[in-house]
Every structure is written in C-alpha cells, then in structure tokens.
Design an enzyme around this catalytic site. Structure first.
Site, PDB file in Angstrom:
ATOM      1  N   CYS A  20       0.860  -1.182   0.000  1.00 51.14           N
ATOM      2  CA  CYS A  20       0.000   0.000   0.000  1.00 51.14           C
ATOM      3  C   CYS A  20       0.899   1.236   0.000  1.00 51.14           C
ATOM      4  CB  CYS A  20      -0.899  -0.002   1.232  1.00 51.14           C
ATOM      5  SG  CYS A  20       0.019   0.100   2.795  1.00 51.14           S
ATOM      6  N   CYS A 104       2.553   5.884   8.801  1.00 48.11           N
ATOM      7  CA  CYS A 104       1.603   6.042   7.697  1.00 48.11           C
ATOM      8  C   CYS A 104       0.704   7.248   7.967  1.00 48.11           C
ATOM      9  CB  CYS A 104       0.760   4.787   7.550  1.00 48.11           C
ATOM     10  SG  CYS A 104      -0.570   4.967   6.335  1.00 48.11           S
ATOM     11  N   HIS A 132      -0.754  -4.767  19.530  1.00 49.85           N
ATOM     12  CA  HIS A 132      -0.311  -4.340  18.202  1.00 49.85           C
ATOM     13  C   HIS A 132       0.342  -2.964  18.314  1.00 49.85           C
ATOM     14  CE1 HIS A 132      -0.461  -3.082  13.969  1.00 49.85           C
ATOM     15  NE2 HIS A 132      -0.569  -4.373  13.680  1.00 49.85           N
ATOM     16  N   GLU A 134       0.452  -0.420  16.396  1.00 50.42           N
ATOM     17  CA  GLU A 134      -0.388   0.729  16.051  1.00 50.42           C
ATOM     18  C   GLU A 134      -1.302   1.106  17.213  1.00 50.42           C
ATOM     19  OE1 GLU A 134      -4.062   1.945  13.172  1.00 50.42           O
ATOM     20  OE2 GLU A 134      -2.640   0.469  12.355  1.00 50.42           O
ATOM     21  N   CYS A 202      -8.103   1.723   6.821  1.00 50.33           N
ATOM     22  CA  CYS A 202      -7.492   2.414   5.684  1.00 50.33           C
ATOM     23  C   CYS A 202      -8.009   1.877   4.355  1.00 50.33           C
ATOM     24  CB  CYS A 202      -5.969   2.345   5.772  1.00 50.33           C
ATOM     25  SG  CYS A 202      -5.222   0.907   5.015  1.00 50.33           S
ATOM     26  N   SER A 230       1.504  -9.785  10.665  1.00 44.57           N
ATOM     27  CA  SER A 230       0.819  -8.773   9.859  1.00 44.57           C
ATOM     28  C   SER A 230      -0.689  -8.870  10.088  1.00 44.57           C
ATOM     29  CB  SER A 230       1.133  -8.968   8.374  1.00 44.57           C
ATOM     30  OG  SER A 230       0.259  -8.204   7.570  1.00 44.57           O
TER      31      SER A 230
END
Length: 321
Positions: A20, A104, A132, A134, A202, A230
C-alpha cells in the site's frame, strides 16, 4: 466434480494486493536514508510487518531495535509505519537522536482524532488488537481517555464516564465486517456513541478485503502471502474463509505451501498483505504453475492509485544534497 486436468486448474489473483502507499513510503524512507546518510540506520520495531522486507533492509545496513533506548545517542532512527506514542518521540529527543517518522499518514490521522477528542474530554473506544504496535501508539496519545475494545467479547466490559461524550476509533488494518459488527454491538450498549469523522480502516485494507471476497467466492483454496505478525494479512485469511473459500492459508513465501492443500482443488485464489513485495507473489504463482495451475486471471474489483510523499525530515535533506 469434473476430473482434475491441468487445463481445468486455474488461479485467480486479487488486485489490488501487496504494497500500500504507507508501506511503500516507509520502506523507501529506509532505503533513501541508507543512501543519504550511510549505514547503519536504526529502525524502531519492524518498519513494516514482513519478514522478507526486514531481512532485505538488514542486508543493506538497517539495524532493527525493539526500543529507542537501544539506539546509540546521536544516531538516526526511523519510526515504523505503525506509528509511535508521544513518549517515544520524547525519549528520542532526550537521547539526541535524529528521527525520521515513517508513520503512515492514515495512522497519523487516527492519532490526531484521538488527541482532538481527548482535548474535548471524550471517552474514546479504540477498536483494535491488544499488543499491536499501532494500538500502542494511538493509545499513547491519550492514555487517560482511551480504552481498547478487542473484538465482540470485550464490548460488555466497557465502562465510560459519560455516554453522551463517547466516540469510537479503530486500528487501520482490521476486518471491515468484524469492526462493523463490533460497532453495532457497542451502539446497542451506548446509543449515543459517535462515529469517527471519517473511516479509520485504511483504504488499502478495505480494497484488499473487497478483492479477496470476490476471488474467495470462486476458489476452494485461497493463499495469502504475508507474515504471521501482519494484522491486515491475517484478516485476509479470515475474510477468504467467510466468503466462500473452503481453506485459506497465510504463507511467508512459496516455501510454506504444502502439496496436500491442492487435493480436489481446481481454483486457487492468491492475494498478499499490504506489506508484501510483489516478488513473493510471483514466486507463489511459479510454484502453483509447477502444480498445473498455469491459467492465471487477475481480478480487480476496485482500482487503487494512492501515493504518499516521503517523511518531511528526509525530503529536506534529499533536496539539500
């Protein structure tokens, strides 16, 4: 079922798949930093969640560390695409590190939403997976206001101060369907729950899930190329099973494919997570061809053209050189 002849075996390849815009930006940022400043370049956590990408960058002189304190004072450190908390930025500043923030931009958007709602004294329900990177980065923006909602089972445990000042945000790489279900359950408990100003999952995660839904409906087997850590790749495996595939497996590369998977299979779907380079997909297709699956069709239900500029710290030095 018709006999399994080579001519009846086919592969449906999802598009979009693989890199991405946020992953491409982060990987190129490390590559450009190595060219601009020379090795070593330190990277906090995996720049993206893909084993092959990390090993390739290590071979070029990138050093991956778990924590900022492992970076020698005065060196350059790149923050991964998943984002970091304000505490990590502050620690880097105190250690005199030169930072390149490869977060990102879509993750940064969620951070900004968290800060804004916290400043207005909202309780924030962050839908995501515990542990995670994020989620840890976003939670760190407003730890006193954010509580994690990790799937449907945790909805009943949510406690809030004022239900009239309550908003949900999400990790960017979740299953769209599962998140919708979690939000619906939350709204049963808290009817005044506010949606984020724009969708937090996203565009790339959504597009890859849309594409895999289409190929799964016609495939007995779906192979998802991606690493075990992932999140968006693991969601693709789940979505494939939910939308018609009898079996779906996550593989780091073609070596992980097992011959027994092909028993009774005439159609194989292939896709890859958002941090997977295309060369790994090509290797999977070559292995499938060797098993008689040589008829390859690309399925593109949605087109993708998003691009992000490199981190500003890097752009400045590249312009000056």
């Amino acid at each position: 079922m018709e006999p399994q002849t080579p001519s009846s075996r086919r592969v449906l390849v999802a598009k979009p798949r693989g890199y991405c815009a946020g992953v491409d930006r982060a990987v190129v940022a490390v590559e450009k930093a190595l060219e601009q400043y020379g090795a070593p370049i330190y990277v906090r956590k995996q720049i993206v969640h893909n084993t092959h990408v990390v090993k390739t960058l290590e071979a070029r002189g990138a050093i991956f560390v778990d924590e900022t304190e492992e970076v020698p004072e005065g060196e350059i450190v790149v923050f991964s695409a998943h984002g970091v908390s304000p505490a990590v930025h502050e620690e880097a500043r105190q250690r005199g590190l030169r930072t390149i923030d490869a977060t990102c931009p879509l993750v940064t958007k969620v951070h900004n939403e968290a800060k804004r709602f916290a400043a207005n004294d909202y309780d924030i329900l962050l839908i995501g997976h515990e542990g995670h990177e994020e989620v840890e980065g976003t939670s760190g923006e407003a730890p006193d206001h954010i509580q994690l909602v990790d799937g449907l089972d945790s909805v009943d445990k949510v406690q809030v101060k004022d239900p009239s000042k309550l908003v949900w945000l999400s990790q960017t790489t979740l299953s769209v369907d599962e998140t919708t279900e979690t939000v619906a359950r939350l709204k049963e408990r808290f009817p005044t729950l506010i949606d984020p100003p724009s969708d937090d999952i996203c565009y790339a995660t959504q597009n890859r899930q849309t594409a895999v839904k289409e190929i799964a409906a016609e495939s007995q087997l779906v192979i998802v190329v991606g690493s075990e850590n992932s999140s968006n790749s693991k969601r693709l495996v789940e979505v494939a099973k939910d939308y018609g595939a009898q079996a779906s497996y996550l593989v780091d590369n073609a070596d992980f494919i097992r011959d027994e998977w092909f028993e009774g299979v005439t159609t194989v779907g292939v896709t890859s997570g958002a941090s997977v380079p295309e060369e790994l997909v090509e290797e999977v297709l070559a292995k499938l061809a060797a098993h008689g699956f040589g008829d390859v069709t690309e399925v593109e239900p949605v087109q993708e053209s998003m691009r992000f500029a490199l981190p500003h710290e890097l752009r400045k030095d590249l312009r000056a050189s």
